[in-house]
Design an enzyme around this catalytic site. Sequence first.
Site, PDB file in Angstrom:
ATOM      1  N   CYS A 151      -0.260   3.669   2.298  1.00 22.43           N
ATOM      2  CA  CYS A 151       0.043   3.095   3.926  1.00 22.43           C
ATOM      3  C   CYS A 151       1.586   3.895   3.855  1.00 22.43           C
ATOM      4  O   CYS A 151       2.048   4.136   4.872  1.00 22.43           O
ATOM      5  CB  CYS A 151       0.182   2.197   4.766  1.00 22.43           C
ATOM      6  SG  CYS A 151      -1.226   0.965   3.776  1.00 22.43           S
ATOM      7  N   CYS A 206       0.821  -1.519   0.142  1.00 22.68           N
ATOM      8  CA  CYS A 206      -0.234  -0.061   0.183  1.00 22.68           C
ATOM      9  C   CYS A 206       1.259   1.374   0.046  1.00 22.68           C
ATOM     10  O   CYS A 206       1.397   1.988   1.157  1.00 22.68           O
ATOM     11  CB  CYS A 206      -0.734   0.062   1.010  1.00 22.68           C
ATOM     12  SG  CYS A 206      -1.983   0.988   1.355  1.00 22.68           S
TER      13      CYS A 206
END
Length: 105
Positions: A33, A30
């Site tokens: 993230c 991600c």
Amino acid sequence: MPVTKATDADFRQLLDQHEKVVVKYYADWCGNCRLFSPKFKRLSEAEPEVAFLDVNAESSPEARKLANVTNLPYFAVFRNGELLETLAASKEEAVVELISKLHAN
């Protein structure tokens, strides 16, 4: 307080040890993230009375289920071991607002 990496093995124990907890759910793949990690660290330094946890959503399915994670990055706040609120976002202002709910009565 520094950000603590948590897994299914110690997640419940960490929730029980701290009155106020903010959890960031992430995955290694991600990008958002990863981009949020320095912001999360900065937020943790600004809130010394709150525990900040990083949980890999892919390798910690039990912790993920506790917050009903639907998207990444995903944030959850817990008070006294109970889930208060969750948020799927990558905007720092939204996470700051979520953290503020820990301080409300």
